[in-house]
Design an enzyme around this catalytic site. Sequence first.
Site: not given
Ligand code: GUN
Length: 295
Positions: A58, A102, A125
């Site tokens: 990211k 996350q 998200d």
């Molecule tokens: N953990 C696995 N996929 C994701 C996601 O798309 N966003 C976040 N914040 N955590 C995750």
Amino acid sequence: MTTTTTYTLIDGRKVSNDIKAEIAAKVAERKNQNKKVPHLAIILVGDDGASQTYVDNKVKACKAAGFHYTMMRFADTISEDKLMKHIDQVNRDEDVDGFIVQLPLPAHISVERITEKIRPDKDVDGFTNRNFGSIFSKNPLLMPATPYGVMELLRRYNIDTEGKHCVVVGASRIAGAPLSMMLTEQGRATVTICHKYTQDITSYTRQADILLVAVGKPKLVTADMVKEGAVVIDIGTTKVDDPSHKNGFYITGDVDFKNVAPKTSFITPVPGGVGPMTIASLLLNTLKATELRHP
Ligand code: GUN
């Protein structure tokens, strides 16, 4: 019965790169016009290896798109109250346009409480109830990133969902549940959701014109579970330790790709299918959040 031997491999990496290039061009244009550059903050709790990899990707994507970013790391011993206070701080930080926490979080922290603490207009998200619910709005706010990526992949490969039978396996809050809502509402599909309590899953998957699987169980979907000519979208990602691989592990999906692919018309690989699209969606949402705050 004849078996389809040619299928189209859905190249999520390419589509994601196309979208990222489109975003980078828009950011460059904003810079030229002296408009605010998108700023994404990322909160990471603990040192889960897979989360670290996702977060690194990211950050890399933010850099490539020309976004500003802030990385906030906390030990897995942090209390829920303390984490809530940090979220409050980011909510109030005028410079931050979007942020994510996350997942997974340590067991002593409530994902729901943390998620709901995020300001919906910064929730890139798309996890908050406000954004989840806005899937049914004529004017959706910030779409859940993974299903948004899947819908975009289908759109860019001209895979029409209207009136089709989509079978979604997995009903998680991150993927399966919002995806089934988006397929119904935006995709005008007929949707069946299967989850761990479903009996005789094969009787449903075999009916699917489009089969979308988000469970996290390697080889859950075998060739006998798939209708001839179906579209198969594999959203699973499981990290499998294997010393014979370069990094000591490999990433695999939920579909027995080798045996299933020849029966399909379109299929996503893992890696390189849905995964890269989640990051593209995150950037799209962050750009949208910035445009809404600073037109
Ligand atoms: N953990 C696995 N996929 C994701 C996601 O798309 N966003 C976040 N914040 N955590 C995750």
